[in-house]
Write a protein that holds these residues in place. Structure first.
Motif, PDB file in Angstrom:
ATOM      1  N   LEU A  46     -37.977-120.263 -77.192  1.00  0.00           N
ATOM      2  CA  LEU A  46     -38.309-121.417 -78.014  1.00  0.00           C
ATOM      3  C   LEU A  46     -39.793-121.753 -77.906  1.00  0.00           C
ATOM      4  CD1 LEU A  46     -35.175-123.511 -77.012  1.00  0.00           C
ATOM      5  CD2 LEU A  46     -35.602-122.563 -79.293  1.00  0.00           C
ATOM      6  N   PRO A  47     -40.326-122.487 -78.881  1.00  0.00           N
ATOM      7  CA  PRO A  47     -41.770-122.761 -78.919  1.00  0.00           C
ATOM      8  C   PRO A  47     -42.327-123.479 -77.697  1.00  0.00           C
ATOM      9  CG  PRO A  47     -40.779-123.228 -81.051  1.00  0.00           C
ATOM     10  CD  PRO A  47     -39.650-122.949 -80.113  1.00  0.00           C
ATOM     11  N   LEU A  48     -41.532-124.328 -77.059  1.00  0.00           N
ATOM     12  CA  LEU A  48     -42.031-125.082 -75.913  1.00  0.00           C
ATOM     13  C   LEU A  48     -41.936-124.322 -74.594  1.00  0.00           C
ATOM     14  CD1 LEU A  48     -40.638-128.645 -76.736  1.00  0.00           C
ATOM     15  CD2 LEU A  48     -43.040-127.960 -76.712  1.00  0.00           C
ATOM     16  N   ASP A  49     -41.377-123.117 -74.635  1.00  0.00           N
ATOM     17  CA  ASP A  49     -41.175-122.365 -73.397  1.00  0.00           C
ATOM     18  C   ASP A  49     -42.476-122.150 -72.630  1.00  0.00           C
ATOM     19  OD1 ASP A  49     -38.520-122.235 -73.990  1.00  0.00           O
ATOM     20  OD2 ASP A  49     -38.445-120.063 -74.298  1.00  0.00           O
ATOM     21  N   ARG A  50     -43.531-121.818 -73.331  1.00  0.00           N
ATOM     22  CA  ARG A  50     -44.788-121.480 -72.650  1.00  0.00           C
ATOM     23  C   ARG A  50     -45.396-122.675 -71.925  1.00  0.00           C
ATOM     24  NH1 ARG A  50     -50.053-121.154 -76.452  1.00  0.00           N
ATOM     25  NH2 ARG A  50     -50.926-121.573 -74.404  1.00  0.00           N
ATOM     26  N   TYR A  51     -45.008-123.879 -72.336  1.00  0.00           N
ATOM     27  CA  TYR A  51     -45.528-125.092 -71.706  1.00  0.00           C
ATOM     28  C   TYR A  51     -44.587-125.645 -70.629  1.00  0.00           C
ATOM     29  CZ  TYR A  51     -48.238-125.005 -76.051  1.00  0.00           C
ATOM     30  OH  TYR A  51     -49.054-124.631 -77.097  1.00  0.00           O
ATOM     31  N   SER A  52     -43.429-125.018 -70.482  1.00  0.00           N
ATOM     32  CA  SER A  52     -42.386-125.543 -69.605  1.00  0.00           C
ATOM     33  C   SER A  52     -42.424-124.891 -68.226  1.00  0.00           C
ATOM     34  CB  SER A  52     -41.010-125.302 -70.242  1.00  0.00           C
ATOM     35  OG  SER A  52     -40.940-125.895 -71.526  1.00  0.00           O
ATOM     36  N   ALA A 103     -31.575-113.765 -78.925  1.00  0.00           N
ATOM     37  CA  ALA A 103     -30.837-113.171 -77.814  1.00  0.00           C
ATOM     38  C   ALA A 103     -31.345-113.707 -76.478  1.00  0.00           C
ATOM     39  CB  ALA A 103     -30.951-111.652 -77.854  1.00  0.00           C
ATOM     40  N   ARG A 104     -32.657-113.940 -76.393  1.00  0.00           N
ATOM     41  CA  ARG A 104     -33.253-114.497 -75.174  1.00  0.00           C
ATOM     42  C   ARG A 104     -33.416-116.016 -75.272  1.00  0.00           C
ATOM     43  NH1 ARG A 104     -32.937-112.422 -70.810  1.00  0.00           N
ATOM     44  NH2 ARG A 104     -34.870-113.412 -70.098  1.00  0.00           N
ATOM     45  N   TRP A 105     -33.005-116.584 -76.370  1.00  0.00           N
ATOM     46  CA  TRP A 105     -33.101-118.026 -76.652  1.00  0.00           C
ATOM     47  C   TRP A 105     -34.522-118.529 -76.368  1.00  0.00           C
ATOM     48  CZ3 TRP A 105     -28.785-119.445 -79.114  1.00  0.00           C
ATOM     49  CH2 TRP A 105     -28.675-120.774 -79.541  1.00  0.00           C
ATOM     50  N   GLY A 112     -32.976-113.040 -63.926  1.00  0.00           N
ATOM     51  CA  GLY A 112     -31.702-112.343 -63.971  1.00  0.00           C
ATOM     52  C   GLY A 112     -31.199-112.302 -65.403  1.00  0.00           C
ATOM     53  N   GLU A 113     -30.206-111.472 -65.664  1.00  0.00           N
ATOM     54  CA  GLU A 113     -29.795-111.235 -67.052  1.00  0.00           C
ATOM     55  C   GLU A 113     -29.191-112.461 -67.734  1.00  0.00           C
ATOM     56  OE1 GLU A 113     -26.695-108.282 -67.414  1.00  0.00           O
ATOM     57  OE2 GLU A 113     -25.912-108.769 -65.431  1.00  0.00           O
ATOM     58  N   SER A 114     -28.802-113.462 -66.960  1.00  0.00           N
ATOM     59  CA  SER A 114     -28.234-114.682 -67.555  1.00  0.00           C
ATOM     60  C   SER A 114     -29.278-115.743 -67.861  1.00  0.00           C
ATOM     61  CB  SER A 114     -27.192-115.298 -66.603  1.00  0.00           C
ATOM     62  OG  SER A 114     -26.097-114.444 -66.407  1.00  0.00           O
ATOM     63  N   TRP A 115     -30.573-115.426 -67.664  1.00  0.00           N
ATOM     64  CA  TRP A 115     -31.611-116.442 -67.771  1.00  0.00           C
ATOM     65  C   TRP A 115     -32.811-115.932 -68.545  1.00  0.00           C
ATOM     66  CZ3 TRP A 115     -30.033-120.956 -65.612  1.00  0.00           C
ATOM     67  CH2 TRP A 115     -28.978-120.885 -64.690  1.00  0.00           C
ATOM     68  N   ASN A 116     -33.568-116.875 -69.143  1.00  0.00           N
ATOM     69  CA  ASN A 116     -34.855-116.474 -69.716  1.00  0.00           C
ATOM     70  C   ASN A 116     -35.977-117.034 -68.848  1.00  0.00           C
ATOM     71  OD1 ASN A 116     -35.325-119.177 -70.435  1.00  0.00           O
ATOM     72  ND2 ASN A 116     -34.971-118.868 -72.608  1.00  0.00           N
TER      73      ASN A 116
END
Length: 271
Positions: free
Chosen positions: A16-22, A12-14, A60-64
């Motif tokens: 992903l594993p690389l998010d923490r490094y991005s 639902a929030r899409w 905002g609600e359209s973004w993670n």
């Protein structure tokens, strides 16, 4: 080095594993640089407005958190193909941001060289180097993973089903896959390509198509297949580049700690 710990899946929030490094949607280093610019440029006789409202904001609600634009039936019903503001700020906070931007733009031309030098000094103090940031590798790998996910068999199969589902919706230039929506005809009907995809009133036709699109992505299994494929592709690239990503992550965390201290020092009211 032990294998990096993966975050829990959250489609639902899409996430992903690389998010923490991005790069993150709340740009603490960027905010810190701007408040340092204020102190620097005011010493040179120029006014410089600044706000730190973003430092304590949420997406905002359209973004993670990693600035991934989200899409769902509920969001399509509310925004069509548009989106909320990137950060969930109150109306007074948004007005303050606009006022700050307007005020600073008014001195841009006259104070250009001073502004550039002050930004350069601020970036150096916070640890940012020209044309390089500790999240660049993760952002690049995320693009590779996304592109690889689009051509996996499950995603291609779901794409074919999505096209059948969308056949009766009435999009004259229906693209070959959902990732290319909205199509040019949808963009041209309501907004220019360069305009921000935010507005208070959504065109009814845009909403109708966007909702149908989201429902077709859901019923065709495209959402599920795309998320799984992108997740798996990111895991592979993360494991292949774990040492370098962890090294950059330490730099990014150190930069964020410094940024919080800078923001607190120059703007004590910031949270």
């Amino acid at each position: 080095m032990p294998e990096p710990k993966l975050s829990a899946k959250n489609q639902a929030r899409w996430e992903l594993p690389l998010d923490r490094y991005s790069a993150q949607i709340v740009d603490l280093p960027g905010i810190a640089v701007r408040v340092m610019v204020q102190a620097c440029i005011e010493k040179r006789g120029w006014p410089w407005a600044v706000t730190t409202a973003e430092a304590g904001a949420k997406p905002g609600e359209s973004w993670n958190d990693a600035r991934q634009k989200l899409f769902s039936v509920a969001l399509a019903e509310k925004y069509g193909y548009g989106n909320s503001s990137e950060l969930d700020l109150s109306a007074p906070q948004q007005a303050e941001l606009r006022a700050v931007d307007k005020a600073n733009r008014e001195i841009d031309a006259d104070a250009d060289s001073d502004i550039d030098e002050c930004f350069s000094r601020g970036q150096k103090a916070i640890g940012l180097t020209p044309n390089a940031a500790p999240w660049d590798l993760a952002n690049s790998l995320a693009v590779q993973a996304y592109n690889a996910s689009l051509v996996t068999k499950p995603v291609l199969a779901a794409t074919a089903t999505w096209r059948k589902c969308m056949a009766g919706v009435g999009v004259p230039d229906l693209p070959r896959s959902p990732d290319l929506m909205p199509s040019p005809s949808m963009i041209g009907s309501g907004r220019g390509v360069d305009e921000p995809w935010t507005k208070d009133v959504v065109d009814p036709e845009e909403r109708r198509v966007a909702v149908a699109d989201a429902k077709c992505q859901e019923s065709s299994g495209y959402f599920d297949a795309a998320y799984t494929a992108e997740w798996d592709a990111e895991v592979k690239l993360l494991l292949e580049n774990a040492d370098e990503l962890e090294r950059y992550d330490k730099q990014m965390q150190a930069m964020n700690r410094k940024a919080r201290k800078v923001i607190a020092h120059y703007a004590p009211s910031a949270k």
